[in-house]
Scaffold this motif. Sequence first.
Motif, mmCIF file in Angstrom:
data_model
loop_
_atom_site.group_PDB
_atom_site.id
_atom_site.type_symbol
_atom_site.label_atom_id
_atom_site.label_comp_id
_atom_site.label_asym_id
_atom_site.label_seq_id
_atom_site.Cartn_x
_atom_site.Cartn_y
_atom_site.Cartn_z
ATOM 1 N N ASP A 152 0.830 -1.203 0.000
ATOM 2 C CA ASP A 152 0.000 0.000 0.000
ATOM 3 C C ASP A 152 0.863 1.251 0.000
ATOM 4 O O ASP A 152 0.560 2.233 -0.699
ATOM 5 C CB ASP A 152 -0.930 0.005 1.216
ATOM 6 N N TYR A 153 1.938 1.231 0.782
ATOM 7 C CA TYR A 153 2.814 2.401 0.856
ATOM 8 C C TYR A 153 3.468 2.672 -0.498
ATOM 9 O O TYR A 153 3.488 3.816 -0.973
ATOM 10 C CB TYR A 153 3.889 2.189 1.919
ATOM 11 N N LEU A 154 4.006 1.631 -1.126
ATOM 12 C CA LEU A 154 4.668 1.822 -2.414
ATOM 13 C C LEU A 154 3.672 2.269 -3.478
ATOM 14 O O LEU A 154 3.984 3.132 -4.311
ATOM 15 C CB LEU A 154 5.361 0.529 -2.842
ATOM 16 N N SER A 155 2.475 1.708 -3.467
ATOM 17 C CA SER A 155 1.443 2.138 -4.413
ATOM 18 C C SER A 155 1.091 3.609 -4.196
ATOM 19 O O SER A 155 0.920 4.378 -5.164
ATOM 20 C CB SER A 155 0.202 1.262 -4.256
ATOM 21 N N PHE A 156 1.005 4.018 -2.938
ATOM 22 C CA PHE A 156 0.684 5.405 -2.596
ATOM 23 C C PHE A 156 1.778 6.358 -3.068
ATOM 24 O O PHE A 156 1.502 7.378 -3.714
ATOM 25 C CB PHE A 156 0.492 5.505 -1.088
ATOM 26 N N THR A 157 3.027 6.036 -2.757
ATOM 27 C CA THR A 157 4.135 6.931 -3.113
ATOM 28 C C THR A 157 4.350 6.992 -4.620
ATOM 29 O O THR A 157 4.527 8.081 -5.186
ATOM 30 C CB THR A 157 5.434 6.489 -2.425
ATOM 31 N N ILE A 158 4.319 5.853 -5.281
ATOM 32 C CA ILE A 158 4.519 5.854 -6.730
ATOM 33 C C ILE A 158 3.374 6.592 -7.414
ATOM 34 O O ILE A 158 3.579 7.325 -8.390
ATOM 35 C CB ILE A 158 4.645 4.408 -7.255
ATOM 36 N N GLY A 159 2.157 6.433 -6.894
ATOM 37 C CA GLY A 159 1.026 7.162 -7.444
ATOM 38 C C GLY A 159 1.200 8.667 -7.333
ATOM 39 O O GLY A 159 0.921 9.410 -8.283
ATOM 40 N N LEU A 160 1.681 9.126 -6.181
ATOM 41 C CA LEU A 160 1.919 10.562 -6.009
ATOM 42 C C LEU A 160 3.039 11.064 -6.922
ATOM 43 O O LEU A 160 2.962 12.177 -7.461
ATOM 44 C CB LEU A 160 2.264 10.868 -4.552
ATOM 45 N N LEU A 161 4.081 10.271 -7.095
ATOM 46 C CA LEU A 161 5.169 10.659 -7.997
ATOM 47 C C LEU A 161 4.638 10.831 -9.419
ATOM 48 O O LEU A 161 5.004 11.786 -10.114
ATOM 49 C CB LEU A 161 6.279 9.613 -7.973
ATOM 50 N N LYS A 162 3.762 9.937 -9.852
ATOM 51 C CA LYS A 162 3.169 10.052 -11.184
ATOM 52 C C LYS A 162 2.290 11.294 -11.288
ATOM 53 O O LYS A 162 2.334 12.013 -12.296
ATOM 54 C CB LYS A 162 2.347 8.802 -11.494
ATOM 55 N N ILE A 163 1.493 11.545 -10.253
ATOM 56 C CA ILE A 163 0.592 12.702 -10.263
ATOM 57 C C ILE A 163 1.376 13.996 -10.406
ATOM 58 O O ILE A 163 1.054 14.864 -11.234
ATOM 59 C CB ILE A 163 -0.276 12.716 -9.000
ATOM 60 N N PHE A 164 2.434 14.143 -9.604
ATOM 61 C CA PHE A 164 3.221 15.372 -9.676
ATOM 62 C C PHE A 164 3.989 15.459 -10.989
ATOM 63 O O PHE A 164 4.157 16.558 -11.538
ATOM 64 C CB PHE A 164 4.180 15.448 -8.482
ATOM 65 N N GLY A 165 4.446 14.322 -11.493
ATOM 66 C CA GLY A 165 5.134 14.341 -12.777
ATOM 67 C C GLY A 165 4.227 14.803 -13.898
ATOM 68 O O GLY A 165 4.629 15.600 -14.756
ATOM 69 N N VAL A 166 2.983 14.330 -13.894
ATOM 70 C CA VAL A 166 2.018 14.744 -14.916
ATOM 71 C C VAL A 166 1.597 16.196 -14.704
ATOM 72 O O VAL A 166 1.461 16.966 -15.669
ATOM 73 C CB VAL A 166 0.788 13.813 -14.893
ATOM 74 N N ALA A 167 1.403 16.604 -13.445
ATOM 75 C CA ALA A 167 0.986 17.981 -13.160
ATOM 76 C C ALA A 167 2.017 18.993 -13.645
ATOM 77 O O ALA A 167 1.656 20.087 -14.089
ATOM 78 C CB ALA A 167 0.740 18.150 -11.660
ATOM 79 N N PHE A 168 3.280 18.623 -13.583
ATOM 80 C CA PHE A 168 4.338 19.543 -14.004
ATOM 81 C C PHE A 168 4.441 19.660 -15.528
ATOM 82 O O PHE A 168 5.299 20.394 -16.036
ATOM 83 C CB PHE A 168 5.683 19.114 -13.417
ATOM 84 N N GLN A 169 3.571 18.944 -16.271
ATOM 85 C CA GLN A 169 3.517 19.114 -17.719
ATOM 86 C C GLN A 169 2.696 20.345 -18.114
ATOM 87 O O GLN A 169 2.617 20.681 -19.295
ATOM 88 C CB GLN A 169 2.881 17.876 -18.367
ATOM 89 N N LEU A 170 2.088 21.007 -17.126
ATOM 90 C CA LEU A 170 1.184 22.134 -17.415
ATOM 91 C C LEU A 170 1.822 23.207 -18.293
ATOM 92 O O LEU A 170 1.218 23.621 -19.291
ATOM 93 C CB LEU A 170 0.682 22.740 -16.097
ATOM 94 N N PRO A 171 3.024 23.713 -17.983
ATOM 95 C CA PRO A 171 3.576 24.762 -18.847
ATOM 96 C C PRO A 171 3.828 24.279 -20.265
ATOM 97 O O PRO A 171 3.650 25.037 -21.226
ATOM 98 C CB PRO A 171 4.891 25.147 -18.144
ATOM 99 N N LEU A 172 4.202 23.021 -20.413
ATOM 100 C CA LEU A 172 4.436 22.487 -21.751
ATOM 101 C C LEU A 172 3.147 22.453 -22.548
ATOM 102 O O LEU A 172 3.113 22.809 -23.737
ATOM 103 C CB LEU A 172 5.036 21.076 -21.639
ATOM 104 N N VAL A 173 2.059 22.045 -21.910
ATOM 105 C CA VAL A 173 0.757 21.991 -22.585
ATOM 106 C C VAL A 173 0.310 23.390 -22.994
ATOM 107 O O VAL A 173 -0.131 23.620 -24.133
ATOM 108 C CB VAL A 173 -0.292 21.328 -21.672
ATOM 109 N N LEU A 174 0.431 24.349 -22.072
ATOM 110 C CA LEU A 174 -0.022 25.710 -22.367
ATOM 111 C C LEU A 174 0.796 26.342 -23.488
ATOM 112 O O LEU A 174 0.238 26.972 -24.401
ATOM 113 C CB LEU A 174 0.063 26.567 -21.103
#
Length: 241
Positions: A152-174
Amino acid sequence: MKRMTLMQHFAELRRRVLWTFLIFACAFAVGWVAAPWVQNFLTAPLLAVWPDGELLYTGLADGLMIQFSLATLVALLVATPAVLWHVWAFVAPGLHANERRVIWPVLILSPILFLLGAGFAFYVLFPVAFRFFIELNLASTVPAVIMPAMRDYLSFTIGLLKIFGVAFQLPLVLVLLNRVGVLSRATAVRMRRYAIVIIIVVAAILTPPDVVSQILLALPMWGLFEISLLFMRDDAAPPKI
């Protein structure tokens, strides 16, 4: 440039797909060996704020499944740049010069922004959020033993890493929308207040249900939105081809 027949295109595609699978397989083998190190690396932020903590294996196959999952994660991280390169090499000859000038920066900047987002989550969010969770659980009014499951811990942490990685694509998209003529800088500025509301809502949905995590995602996304405005053109005329 020499024109290729349809069968030559299929042969070229097959060759690049085979190379991609070979790279993934080799990366998976390396990831299988490196899985214990990756596991120690991912658990370090939690154990740094909880030195006496222990994580629980809830099943006999947990060790095997965790090692397989981490090996797959390493393989994906290693293979993704190779996949992007082969995709670019396959489609680039058929693109116009202006189209190539739009796409190749995306292929370079997207992995960099993903790593920046994941790094922000790992080095900034995790210590703050994990300390908050541990202190909140220890402050329970009834006797409690904290023993989170490793999977559960690894799923939680890896999920958050993916979320922040995708969120940081915002300037590229804009910026990409601006370059292809869909979004002008003036429109983005006028939509700033709505963008902030959307960012807050997205942060609340994607992060755990605590204010700290939501703020630590919303603030960087807002900052990235403002930075994006600096690289957007005043007009949004589509590039000439």
